[in-house]
Design a protein around this motif. Structure first.
Motif, mmCIF file in Angstrom:
data_model
loop_
_atom_site.group_PDB
_atom_site.id
_atom_site.type_symbol
_atom_site.label_atom_id
_atom_site.label_comp_id
_atom_site.label_asym_id
_atom_site.label_seq_id
_atom_site.Cartn_x
_atom_site.Cartn_y
_atom_site.Cartn_z
ATOM 1 N N PRO A 1 0.181 0.885 -5.468
ATOM 2 C CA PRO A 1 -0.838 -0.135 -5.734
ATOM 3 C C PRO A 1 -2.249 0.434 -5.634
ATOM 4 O O PRO A 1 -2.508 1.326 -4.835
ATOM 5 C CB PRO A 1 -0.601 -1.190 -4.652
ATOM 6 C CG PRO A 1 0.220 -0.529 -3.616
ATOM 7 C CD PRO A 1 0.922 0.622 -4.251
ATOM 8 N N VAL A 2 -3.124 -0.084 -6.472
ATOM 9 C CA VAL A 2 -4.535 0.271 -6.420
ATOM 10 C C VAL A 2 -5.223 -0.788 -5.571
ATOM 11 O O VAL A 2 -5.166 -1.977 -5.891
ATOM 12 C CB VAL A 2 -5.150 0.308 -7.840
ATOM 13 C CG1 VAL A 2 -6.639 0.577 -7.778
ATOM 14 C CG2 VAL A 2 -4.431 1.334 -8.696
ATOM 15 N N LEU A 3 -5.820 -0.339 -4.493
ATOM 16 C CA LEU A 3 -6.473 -1.266 -3.574
ATOM 17 C C LEU A 3 -7.979 -1.199 -3.762
ATOM 18 O O LEU A 3 -8.535 -0.144 -4.042
ATOM 19 C CB LEU A 3 -6.116 -0.915 -2.122
ATOM 20 C CG LEU A 3 -4.624 -0.826 -1.818
ATOM 21 C CD1 LEU A 3 -4.407 -0.400 -0.377
ATOM 22 C CD2 LEU A 3 -3.947 -2.153 -2.091
ATOM 23 N N VAL B 1 7.653 1.344 -3.250
ATOM 24 C CA VAL B 1 6.204 1.175 -3.216
ATOM 25 C C VAL B 1 5.660 2.054 -2.099
ATOM 26 O O VAL B 1 6.167 2.017 -0.977
ATOM 27 C CB VAL B 1 5.801 -0.300 -2.960
ATOM 28 C CG1 VAL B 1 4.291 -0.446 -2.909
ATOM 29 C CG2 VAL B 1 6.401 -1.205 -4.023
ATOM 30 N N THR B 2 4.650 2.850 -2.414
ATOM 31 C CA THR B 2 4.034 3.711 -1.411
ATOM 32 C C THR B 2 2.532 3.752 -1.634
ATOM 33 O O THR B 2 2.034 3.250 -2.646
ATOM 34 C CB THR B 2 4.631 5.138 -1.448
ATOM 35 O OG1 THR B 2 4.165 5.867 -0.312
ATOM 36 C CG2 THR B 2 4.273 5.870 -2.722
ATOM 37 N N THR B 3 1.821 4.342 -0.709
ATOM 38 C CA THR B 3 0.378 4.484 -0.857
ATOM 39 C C THR B 3 0.067 5.704 -1.725
ATOM 40 O O THR B 3 0.885 6.607 -1.868
ATOM 41 C CB THR B 3 -0.297 4.687 0.508
ATOM 42 O OG1 THR B 3 0.189 5.916 1.082
ATOM 43 C CG2 THR B 3 -0.008 3.515 1.444
#
Length: 98
Positions: free
Chosen positions: A76-78, A51-53
Motif C-alpha cells: 500500500p501507498v501511504l 500485503v507488506t510495507t
C-alpha cells in the motif's frame, strides 16, 4: 494492523492471517516461501495475496529475485494529511533543513 483487520472479521469475511515482525526483521528465503505458500493455500480458487510495507518489500525483493511468485504481493501507498497544524510543522521542518 492486527486490530484493524481482526476487529472487522477480516476483509469481507475472507480468511486473513496477520504476521507482525519486529522492526528491522531479517527475512530468510524459507520464511518468505512459507508465508507465500500460506497465502496461496488459503486463497482458494481466486488466489490469495500478501500485503507488506514498502520498507519490507525492498528486503523481500532481494531474496525473491528471479522467483515466480505464487500470489500477488501488495504494497500500500501511504500518505499523510494534516487536519490542523500543517503550517507549524512545515515551518519547523524548514528550520531544520535551512
Amino acid at each position: 494492523l492486527r486490530e484493524a483487520v481482526e476487529g472487522k472479521g477480516g476483509a469481507g469475511g475472507e480468511e486473513v492471517h496477520v504476521e507482525a515482525k519486529a522492526d528491522h526483521h531479517g527475512y530468510s528465503w524459507p520464511e518468505l516461501r512459507a508465508l507465500l505458500g500460506m497465502a496461496e493455500s488459503v486463497g482458494g480458487a481466486g488466489g490469495g495475496a500478501v500485503v507488506t510495507t514498502e520498507k519490507d518489500w525492498v528486503k523481500w525483493a532481494e531474496l525473491l529475485e528471479g522467483e515466480e511468485l505464487p500470489v500477488p504481493v501488495l504494497r500500500p501507498v501511504l500518505s499523510m494529511r494534516f487536519v490542523s497544524g500543517q503550517d507549524a510543522v512545515e515551518r519547523g521542518l524548514r528550520g531544520l533543513v535551512g
